[in-house]
Structure formats: structure tokens, C-alpha cells
Design an enzyme around this catalytic site. Structure first.
Site, mmCIF file in Angstrom:
data_model
loop_
_atom_site.group_PDB
_atom_site.id
_atom_site.type_symbol
_atom_site.label_atom_id
_atom_site.label_comp_id
_atom_site.label_asym_id
_atom_site.label_seq_id
_atom_site.Cartn_x
_atom_site.Cartn_y
_atom_site.Cartn_z
ATOM 1 N N GLY A 71 4.941 6.378 1.253
ATOM 2 C CA GLY A 71 4.822 7.527 0.925
ATOM 3 C C GLY A 71 4.989 7.987 -0.395
ATOM 4 N N TYR A 105 9.180 -0.113 -8.898
ATOM 5 C CA TYR A 105 8.104 0.457 -9.817
ATOM 6 C C TYR A 105 7.982 1.968 -9.729
ATOM 7 C CZ TYR A 105 4.766 -2.484 -11.985
ATOM 8 O OH TYR A 105 3.965 -3.495 -12.942
ATOM 9 N N HIS A 133 0.729 -9.613 -10.869
ATOM 10 C CA HIS A 133 0.078 -9.022 -9.696
ATOM 11 C C HIS A 133 -0.791 -7.668 -10.407
ATOM 12 C CE1 HIS A 133 3.427 -6.704 -11.842
ATOM 13 N NE2 HIS A 133 3.023 -5.805 -11.749
ATOM 14 N N MET A 152 0.995 -1.057 0.292
ATOM 15 C CA MET A 152 0.084 0.109 0.231
ATOM 16 C C MET A 152 0.924 1.354 0.054
ATOM 17 S SD MET A 152 -2.832 -1.594 2.540
ATOM 18 C CE MET A 152 -4.186 -0.471 2.240
ATOM 19 N N ASP A 153 1.223 1.563 -1.172
ATOM 20 C CA ASP A 153 2.291 2.629 -1.294
ATOM 21 C C ASP A 153 2.162 3.910 -0.925
ATOM 22 O OD1 ASP A 153 4.174 0.693 -2.633
ATOM 23 O OD2 ASP A 153 2.978 1.110 -4.639
#
Lengths: 727, 727
Positions: free
Chosen positions: B375, B458, B515, B369-370
Site C-alpha cells: 500500500g 526506502y 537493485h 511490488m510496493d
């Protein structure tokens, strides 16, 4: 003058005007040296002229805009003016075309040679025999003929005995709109509605097929508008008045008038022309000038008028009267081997289906099939340089044939340009976590091939956009003008809760009727050769076994190779998703994945009409978003060869239901882009462009990222520009 | 040296390096006059310098890159360096922050004033009281504090008693990756795998929550890679080795090694840096230089560092450590009244959810949960001028706070530029049917606000694109590097039919694991004021009655106003489609339609994990694509305020299930963009950008097309450009 005489005078004037227009259309856009040097008509040439001083050499070889001297260089090159004239000469000696009732050519295009021959043909080989495919009507019968240009032989093509008529000629459409004026009842109705005949503009609306009454004769429905006070007559419908016309005899068959109490909407605020805005000092200037600039010129060339070579792509491009644009033999260069690899043998917009959602008398039949009824290419007008395409665009003409066989040129019908949005083709920055100093990004530049068809009110902008990473994006933009319905309401507070407007009240007395748009593309994929398979890569939820993992579930990809056509009738499902691959089962990557491309749907819509509704039967090619058929030279047009008034016996849905084998065969992928359109006030009086697209994307086609090795932009590469005014 | 001594030497060297890195991060990017004038670090300034000679005056007022002197001008302006320093001073006098065990600030940002006050505030009014919102950890407890900068008062905010921890600090991530080196077993394992400790790069992977073992302590999982021979260490995982680390004590809790038999993938062909490509003479130059040019400069200004004014738009823009970009008070000018009208009070990426689809030991927990864990803003690095954004871009910095409260500057974190693709904003041509000479087209120019977050491997490129027709497109591009899994397979022919790779074999010994990506946007719509309603305009098939029409069916729009939150929990349905409007029920257009905006989904994907799977409980905000909640100042983060290791008790799904009234209220719209990603070889070693987007689009917001009156392009407006080399 007495009213009667006035009427007669008007009618005669109009008839004269009509004859003049018709004459003009017999010889449309005949190329003429003086015209071609006139910047008003051919500003594309002038643009390039303006830019030549910036360049060491012109970006393109000087083009022969005099198409009279064109010669074909490639087996897929369209028929030239000389060839079209030859065909006309050959046909005129045939008994069929000597009938006293005359004849009309509804289609006259290259008959493409057999695919096998085209695939094996190489530059330098003798050109394959040139043939024309002709659809003609004579004595009330449609004929499909092959004309051999070398030996002048004419043969009849077997087409099966389906209902329906060929695409209308432009002459059909024009005579149909003039026909009601021969009817006194019609003329007096128009006057009763308060419209001067001199202000009248009428549209030819394909009748569709709803049963016996649309069988055994070519029919069209004509509806009219007032042009008074605006170029945007579409916003001033003479509501409820429909004239049924016989397309062959030009007779008025029936007049239906159910709108005599409905007012004519006002002209105010409907004109969208810049000249009109300027006249009223209403210009709204929001943006400083902006331009895409290529100081060293474009990165593409067009060889022999049709072979586009850009970056790592090569493809054949031509204009077509029915499809608009045809892309053939698209190949992409492998960055490792340097070889050109086949991706797409042929791609084009095969058919459109545009059903309106109003079942009442003057609207129910509006279920257009724009390619097969009107000609998506025939309705593609010359593009406006600087506004339809950017300044760095190259333009290509269409060479078509009029109903009497006379060739004509649609200039600047297609544009080709490189686009740079400021987007990124790939990037990576290392973040503080690793503390490495890496920042790499590459700009994304694409090549766009564009046409814009104006099928009466609506405008379709069709883009084929090629990316250096191997992706092809096929994009359709909708703009132009809504087909609207007049109403006595001028505010929603007058509309009862139970009342259905069939759309949105856009302005006083104007309703934008709800409708759908479907555009079905024929995509003859040849991934590294013709024998391909279609694979549904299904993304499935997998529950874990107890104790297997702290996770209860994950997603798994399950590959299903389609054996026959029915396996490849795909309705997209958001909650049971798949990827859709076309692979070459005989060719694998280094690590053993089959090479392929996938079709990636964009925002989409599905037709929800009753499957037994006559329009949906004719538009049955929209019953699925994806279909795959075995290659069959005669299966090009998703709605059938003869779409006009057809009953839908010859659609893609019918072909696919034969359920032929498609595994490891030469296959054709069909994809339908869909839009539901509930109009809103912003669409009045002209619609901001709405766009949807889908992609053809390499999937294990390359061994790795094919643009890994492209350089970034450097300041020293970019142009130095001055405002034009300062030069 | 004996192996044991070598090990000790390496460990000591590495520790020293770590200390140096940590020290550097305590004072990251401290602005410094000399730095700011260095073109290598701040080439954005240099670009503008290069261009100044072309322009009568600089396109933007000379910017104060020395942020030390920044002062706030607008109630929503982020905390300045001076304010951040004040907060630190205030906090340091608090008992809580005097603990011997130290403290860490996990978040220190402006506490935005009450919406009502901001809405009523006008330029020239005294600035609203400035407050900071602080999330700090001290003595193992998370505290949420409000610091009043005027009176130095510190108050505790009530947050409820939910599980979970605040966003990690950069210092957390860096110390976590260093922690395993303190463990001799870890070091010997690394050496056994054939990796030198000097070649080691490790990543801090959020542990998620799966039950008791992820409760009551902050935990992280560290996995490592070899950097030998490539900057792209992500392609060289030391597979199966996972080190569980306590984030507070920095202890190694557990080492799991299930990959000792799995080879380290090769470095060959993985490096993507231009320097590396150049060194090997592998450059692939496909395109001539291309650039977007604005000879008269940009059409926008940025007032007081944050207020963007472009064409008919005005909005407040700022960087945020958690959300990346926050757009506030977006207003569009009505072309008729000239007034600025409210559209969006606040929009930002609220949370991301990125579950990997591999249930095995070293992979199951990868369900990032980036925003709330890492952050999204903290991971947004400086953009690369000319490549991340075009040459005509303006750059904005982020001013953030380190864990100890020291302010630092993330330079060039956001770019703002005008984009012109060659697309058409509207067009119409008359076709031969009517014979009228009309050809009108208008170019489409947009304003893009961009950031790019690199969450380890990513890269997310987030664009807010404003159109003159009132549309806002929110676009997310995915690029960067795959998270891959090493395998002993080097060809698919070694893989049995029943064997699951959980992904695609991308190269020898490298699997790209399947994913999903979900990005949930918080969109506080205020259509002409705060009280709005959400309307589901359902498109329904309507059968006609017998005899009513030759048509059997048509589509009808049925409006359903959502009364409570559950009415607005929307799962998109292709075969039961709707438009989704946010309207102002109290304001109608001239003809009586309620003014509104609609959210237009683009290509999308839905999470298909088991609803009871722990990651899906935490990511429950992806259970629907659309949600609408009543405005609540504390409901900003879709996964909850404390996301790290949370159980999902404080998500958007929980809030929405309270089913509060939402009709004619101040409402917030939430939209989730989704992607399923089955990797393919083209994604190796770095991924071509994949993009998806959705739109916020006016629907009966304007009386008519708001850009009817914009002028077309004229050649005389466009620049004259030369290749840079010729100047």
C-alpha cells in the site's frame, strides 16, 4: 519622390544608421560612472540597495563596477581592462597590425598558464606570468599569437594547417547584415515582397561547409525579415531569399530567391513584449508574487571577483567570449577531514551543433555551431534581474574585447544565486511496521551559476548547479524564438499526404522547422588529483545456474577500465546500460573503493544524420555522447579551434580516434546533451523553456553521505515577510 | 535469573509490547480535539497560525481537521469517516462477517461512479450514489464487494479466478514481524548472534511467487535487525536469517539460517537523527536560512477539501491507501476561450516493482511490488512541515480504514505548494546583431502536489508538478535507507576478483545490494474529451536524392496512429526516437493540427531480467516503458488487483496482449519510470535523494504559447522580509 529616389534615400538613411551602430559597437558599454548608478541599466545594484536596510551588513563587499581599476588576483582571472589595453598597445607596434587593410581581433583572452603551475599556485604566491592568447586576421590570414604582458613579447602559436576560420567578430555579423543593401537587385526584391527597407531586419547565417564553394573565402548567408508591426520579426521571414556575402570584402556574391510566391506571414499575435501586451490590455495574471528570501543574506561570498565560496564548495568563475561561462578548480570540502578536495579542473560548454532538417535551398546550410561561429559568450546579454534570475542573485560582468581591441563590459552577464524549490535533500520516516517514532527530512538548497545566450532567435540558459551532497548538475534550457519558414499554406487541410513541410504548421503561413540541439561540455575532471581513469561499470544480466536459485536472472555490475580513447567512445544504450565513472585509481576509501565521480546522463538525443553528411562531419563530436581524451592544452574546442566553414578535420572525433592511452592519466571527459525539436504551436510566437541536464555525481568519493549532519529547517530560522505595498 | 527464565521474561515482555502496539493500531490516529490543537503533532496548523498576522485573512478557509463531520461534495471525494462507519455497520450484518474466525478488510475505498456519470456531473447537481468497494478476507477467502451506502445493498464483484492475495493490512505486517518470537529456535538464534531480544526489529518481506511453495497460503518472510545503538537498525542486519511465516495462522513455517558466521555490522556512524547528531556536537551548518515567500498568500484555493484551483489549472486531489495520491479531472484553462479543457481524467502511481539483484537464499525473493503488496498510501506517513515541504505548503489528510473497518486519519499526508526555483518560463533578448533593445523574461512558478511513502527502509517522494504552460511533470525522488547485506569483508582488498558481492561494500561488513526501481503510472488521458488516439511520431533519417541538396540527410517526422494495443507497446529507442502523442482526432487547431499532449520520457531504465523469471512475469508491466489500453474500469493496477504472491496472470502486459482496438477510443496511457541503483558509499547511512521524472506536455493543444501574456516580476510586488530573530 520617384521610386528610384526613394530607394536611394532609404539606402542612405540605412547606411547612416549602420555607421552609427558600428561606431557604437566599437566602444560598446564603455563603463561610465553615471551609467553605473542608473537603476535602469544596472538595477542589480538597486536591488541590493533596496535590501541593505534589512541586513546588518551588505551581503557582498561593495563591488567595483568600475572595471578600469580591476587587477588580477588568481592565475585564471580573465584579462582586465588595463591588460586588454596593454595587449592592444603591444599589438599595434607589430608590423602585422600596421597593414593598410587593417586587422581584426577575433579573440583576445587570457592564455591560461600551464595546468601544473595553476594547480600548485596558492593564494599569497606571486601571480603567474600574465599572457594573452590572440586570434587575429590581417591580410586575409588568421594568426594565433601569444602576447606576454610582462616583456611585451609576441610569439606565434602553431595550430596545424586546418581549414576553417576563427569565430566571427560582432562587427563581421553587423557588416554582413548591412551588405545586401548595397545591391539594387536585393533592394528591389525586398520592395517587390512588399517590405519597406526601413522595416528590414537581416540575420547573418553561418554558411557551413559543403564543398569547394565554401572554401578559400569567408562567406556568410544573409536572410531578412520584416519588423513591421512586431518586435518579433523572426515570425515574418522573407522566405526563400538568401544573399551570399563575402565577410572580408563585404561583397554580395550571389542572391538566390526561391520564395517570391510565398506570402509574408502576418504580424498579429507575434509580439511578446510586456509593453505590447499591456498596450492591448491583454495581461494574464495567474500567480501572486513569490520570492526566494534569505533574511540573513546569501551563504556565499565571491572573493577577488572570481572565487566563489558556498557551503562546502569553492570554484573559480569567469565569463568567456566563446564558452560563455568557465568553471575552474571546483573543489568540495570533505566533511570528515575538512580538506578541500579537487573535483573538476575546468568545465565549460565547448561547442554547440544545431542542424535544421530541411534540405531545400534556403535552409540546408542551417547547421549552426554557436560557440565557434558566433561566440556563446559574445551572444550572452545582460540578464534581467528578477526575471532571468531571482531577487537574491548576485551578478557578474564579462570584460571582452571588440574587433579593434577596445575592451568593453557586458554587465550582469552571469548570475549566481541560491535556489530552494521545497525539495528534500534526504529523508526517512519510520512507518507503522516498526512503530518507531522517527521523522527526519532535510531541505535541499543549491547554488546556481547562470548565463543566457541569445544566438539571434534562440536563447540558451546554461546553469551550473552545485549541491551540498557533492553533485553538480549541468542544465541547459532552450527558450527564445523558433527559426521559422514561411509557406503559402494556412491550414493543414491544404497539405497533401505526400507533401513534406519539414516541420509543423504553427500559425497561418508559418512552419516551425524540425531541428536538433547538441551542446558538448568539456569536463576536465581531476578527482583528488590529475591522474584518473575512466571506468565503464556495465550492468549485465546474469542467468543463474540450474538449481542455484529460484531466480533465473539478476543484474551484475562489471567494471571495465578504459585503456585507450576508443574504449571510452560511448553510445548510451538503454538495454545495455552502464554507469560511467571517473576514478582516481591511486586513492581508495576506508573500505577500499576507488574514489570517483560519475557522469549521469539525463534525457538525451543522438544525432542521426549520415556520418558522411558535411554538417555531421563538422559536428562529429556528437557521434558519441561520451568521450574521454588525455589532457591536451590545445584540445579545448570540440569542433576545432577554427570552426567557421571548417571541414571537420580538427574535431574531438579526430582527436579521440588517435586512440591515445587514457588509463591513470590526466583525462578530460566530454559529454553531449541532445534535444530533438519538432516544433508545436505552443512554441509560437516564443517558446516555453525546455530543459535537459546531466549530473556529475560523487560515487565512493566520500566515505559516507556528506550531508548527514546538516540541520533541518526550524520556523524560528525563517524570515518574517510583509507585502511590499504594506511597508 | 537463569538464561531460560530470562528468555521467557523477555518473550513475555515483548508479547505484551506487541499486544499494546496492536491495540494502538486498531485505533490509529483517531482524531481528537486536544491532539489537533497540539503543535507537536500538528505543527502545520501552527505554521499557518504564525503566519496569519502577516495576512489580512488566512490563506485558506479555516479547515475542519475534525474529519468526523466531513461530507462528500464531489462524486470522486473519498469515503468520509461517517461513510466508513456506515460501511462497517452494513458489513457487520452480513453473514460472511459473522464467522468465528473473524474477518479483515484489506481495502475499503470509494467505488468511483461510472466515468460517464462523473464527466457529466456538475457542481450543484445532486451527488451521485455513494458506493464503497471492499476487499475483505474471511474464512481464508478473498471477497470483492460493492456496498451501496444508500440502500445498504452488498453485491459481489466478479474479479476472475487469478492467483494472488489482496494488499496486506498493516495488522498483517505487524503480526508477521511478531510471529517469529513464538519460536524458541528463533529466539536462541538471535541470542547466539549476540542480539538482545529487546533490541530486535523485524521486517515483513513479501515472499513473491516462485512456484508451488508460494501457492495456496499467504506467506511472508521475516528478517531481523539490531536496534542497539542506532535508530538506523537497517544497517545492522542479522544476515542470512529468514523466517517464513503463515500470514493467516501466524505460524512459523520454516527458519533458514545461512549467516551464522557473518558479523553484525557496527552501529557507529549510522544514526541520522538530528537529535543524535546534536548530542555528539556534529552539526554541519552550511546554509543560511532560505524560504519561499508569498506576501499576498498562495495563488491557489482548495474547494470542498479536494478541488484544487491554481492559476490556469483545476483538478481533484485525494489520498488513496494503495496509490498514495490520485489526481482526477485535471483541466487547464484555455487563455483564448477562457474555457476549462480536459487533459487527464485520472492519474496515479499504479504499481511499483523493486527487484534486488542477489540470487542467494536470504535475498532472491526481494522483488517488491510496493503498491499492491504494502500500500503506497498506507506507507505514506505525515509529512514534516518545513522540511518535507516548504513553509508555504498546505496539507491534506488521508482518511483510511483499519483492518476491522475503523476509520483513521493519516494527517498531513499530502502537501500542496507553489514552487519557484528562480527558473525562467520563457525569455528572449535581442543581441547586438539586430541592435534592437528587447529583453523579456518571465519567472517560472509551479504548483507541486507531494506525498512521501516510507515502504520500510526506502522513501519515495512523489510529486505532481503543474506548470502554467500546461505541462505536468511527474517526479519520483528516492531517498531513505538502503536494504543492506552484512558480510565478513571489511575491505575490498579481501575480496577476490571472481567473487561477487552483488553490490558495493559501503562500510565495514555492509554491502549495498544492486537493485532496480520501477514505478508505473496509470494516466487516463482525456484530451478535450474521452475519445483519443495514440500517435507515434517517429523521427527518421531521410537520405536526399542525388542532386537534391548539398545535404545528404535530414530528419523527418513520420506519424503512425496506433490501431490496436500492440501498436502502442513501446520500448524507448535512443537511435530510433519518437515523440508519443495522445491526440483528439476530432478536434483540430485553427491551422488544422489535432490537439494533443505528449508523454516526454526523462532519464529512464529498462528491466533487463529474463522475461521468464518469476519476478519479471509478475512485473511484466515493466516490459515496455509505454503501453496504451482501452479504458476499462477494472484495469487500474498494472500488476493486477491481487498482486501478493500472484503469478502475473492479471498484469498490464496480459491485458495489452489482447490487442484491443485503441484508435479514437477512450484510452489509458501507462508510463514506467525506471532506475538502476548500484549503491555507493554516499548512500550510507541514508541516501541523498535521487530523482527522475517524465512530463505530460501540450503539443498543438493550445493555439499558441499559453503564457505569452503573463507579466514579469517587479521589485514592488515582492515581499519585504526580516530575519525572524529581529522581529
Amino acid at each position: 519622390m520617384e521610386p528610384r529616389n526613394l530607394l536611394r534615400f532609404l539606402f542612405l538613411s540605412f547606411s547612416l544608421a549602420l555607421v552609427l551602430i558600428l561606431t557604437w559597437f566599437q566602444l560598446p558599454d564603455q563603463p561610465n560612472k553615471a551609467d553605473l548608478l542608473d537603476c535602469n541599466d544596472n538595477s542589480q545594484l538597486c536591488i541590493f540597495k533596496n535590501r541593505f536596510h534589512l541586513l546588518k551588513k551588505p551581503p557582498f563587499p561593495t563591488r567595483r563596477r568600475q572595471h578600469e581599476l580591476d587587477t588580477p588576483h588568481h592565475p585564471l582571472d580573465p584579462l582586465t581592462i588595463q591588460e586588454l589595453n596593454t595587449v592592444r598597445t603591444i599589438l599595434s607596434s607589430q608590423a602585422l597590425f600596421k597593414s593598410s587593410s587593417g586587422y581584426a581581433l577575433h579573440s583576445l583572452v587570457l592564455q591560461e598558464p600551464e595546468k601544473r603551475l595553476v594547480v600548485n599556485w596558492k593564494k599569497g604566491d606571486p601571480l603567474l606570468p600574465r599572457k594573452a592568447s590572440v586570434i587575429a586576421r590581417a591580410n586575409g590570414i588568421s594568426h594565433v599569437l601569444t602576447v606576454d604582458l610582462a616583456n611585451h613579447q609576441v610569439t606565434v602559436q602553431e595550430t596545424g594547417s586546418f581549414s576553417g576560420y576563427p569565430i566571427m567578430t560582432l562587427e563581421d555579423m553587423i557588416t554582413a547584415t548591412g551588405a545586401p543593401l548595397a545591391d539594387a537587385d536585393f533592394n528591389s526584391t525586398i520592395l517587390q515582397r512588399g517590405v519597406d527597407l526601413t522595416d528590414l531586419a537581416c540575420l547573418p547565417i553561418s554558411s557551413g561547409w559543403y564543398g569547394k564553394s565554401e572554401e578559400n573565402r569567408r562567406l556568410i548567408k544573409v536572410q531578412c525579415y520584416s519588423t513591421k508591426g512586431t518586435a518579433n520579426f523572426y515570425m515574418r521571414p522573407i522566405e526563400g531569399l538568401t544573399v551570399l556575402v563575402d565577410l572580408d570584402t563585404k561583397e554580395v556574391v550571389e542572391i538566390s530567391d526561391k520564395g517570391s510566391n510565398i506570402p509574408l506571414p502576418k504580424a498579429a499575435n507575434t509580439d511578446y513584449r510586456y509593453s505590447s501586451i499591456q498596450k492591448h490590455n491583454q495581461e494574464l495574471r495567474l500567480i501572486n508574487p513569490i520570492s526566494i528570501e534569505q533574511p540573513k543574506g546569501p551563504s556565499f561570498t565571491i572573493e577577488d571577483d572570481h572565487l566563489v565560496k558556498w557551503a562546502n564548495w569553492e570554484f573559480h568563475l569567469k565569463a568567456d567570449p566563446r564558452a560563455g561561462i568557465i568553471i575552474s578548480q571546483a573543489k568540495v570540502r570533505d566533511p570528515d577531514s575538512g580538506e578541500l578536495r579537487n573535483v573538476l579542473y575546468k568545465g565549460f560548454a565547448s561547442e554547440l551543433f544545431v542542424p535544421y532538417m530541411d534540405p531545400t535551398d534556403a535552409w540546408y546550410f542551417k547547421t549552426y555551431m554557436d560557440a565557434g561561429e558566433y561566440g556563446f559568450g559574445l551572444q550572452s546579454m545582460s540578464l534581467d534581474p528578477l526575471n532571468d534570475c531571482p531577487r537574491n542573485a548576485y551578478y557578474m560582468d564579462g570584460v571582452f574585447s571588440a574587433a579593434n581591441g577596445t575592451p568593453y563590459v557586458r554587465s550582469n552577464m552571469i548570475c549566481v544565486f541560491e535556489s530552494y524549490t521545497g525539495d528534500v535533500s534526504w529523508r526517512h520516516t519510520e512507518c507503522p511496521i516498526t512503530g518507531m517514532e522517527v521523522k527526519e527530512a532535510r531541505p535541499k538548497v543549491t547554488l546556481v551559476v547562470r548565463m543566457a545566450a541569445s544566438v539571434a532567435n534562440y536563447d540558451y540558459i546554461v546553469d551550473w548547479e552545485f549541491q551540498t551532497d557533492g553533485l553538480i548538475k549541468i542544465k541547459v534550457g532552450l527558450s527564445g524564438i523558433l527559426m521559422v519558414k514561411a509557406t503559402s499554406f494556412d491550414n493543414m487541410n491544404q497539405v497533401g499526404n505526400q507533401e513534406s513541410l519539414y516541420g509543423t504548421l504553427l500559425s497561418e503561413n508559418v512552419i516551425g522547422v524540425i531541428h536538433d540541439h547538441y551542446i558538448t561540455f568539456h569536463l576536465d575532471m581531476d578527482i583528488d588529483g590529475s591522474n584518473n581513469s575512466f571506468v565503464n561499470v556495465n550492468i549485465k544480466k546474469q542467468q543463474t545456474a540450474p538449481g542455484e536459485s529460484p531466480r533465473r536472472s539478476y543484474l551484475k555490475a562489471v567494471r571495465n577500465v578504459a585503456k585507450t580513447e576508443k574504449d571510452a567512445q560511448v553510445k548510451l544504450k538503454l538495454y545495455d546500460p552502464s554507469e560511467f565513472h571517473v576514478i582516481n585509481p591511486s586513492k581508495k576509501t576506508r573500505v577500499g573503493n576507488p574514489v570517483g565521480y560519475k557522469v549521469v546522463p539525463g534525457g538525451t538525443a543522438a544525432s542521426l544524420l549520415d556520418l558522411e553528411d558535411p554538417p555531421q562531419k563538422r559536428g562529429a563530436f556528437t557521434n558519441n555522447q561520451i568521450w574521454v581524451t588525455p589532457y591536451n592544452r590545445s584540445e579545448q574546442w570540440a569542433g576545432g579551434l577554427f570552426v567557421y566553414q571548417s571541414k571537420g578535420e580538427d574535431t574531438l572525433a579526430v582527436w579521440s580516434n588517435r586512440d591515445r592511452p587514457i588509463e591513470n592519466k590526466d583525462i578530460v571527459l566530454w559529454y553531449t546533451l541532445g534535444f530533438h525539436h519538432i516544433p508545436c504551436q505552443e512554441d509560437f510566437p516564443i517558446m516555453p523553456t525546455v530543459t535537459s541536464s546531466f549530473d556529475l555525481k560523487p560515487v565512493n568519493f566520500f566515505e559516507s553521505n556528506p550531508i548527514l549532519r546538516i540541520p533541518p529547517n526550524f520556523e524560528s530560522d525563517l524570515p518574517v515577510c510583509k507585502p511590499a505595498a504594506s511597508v
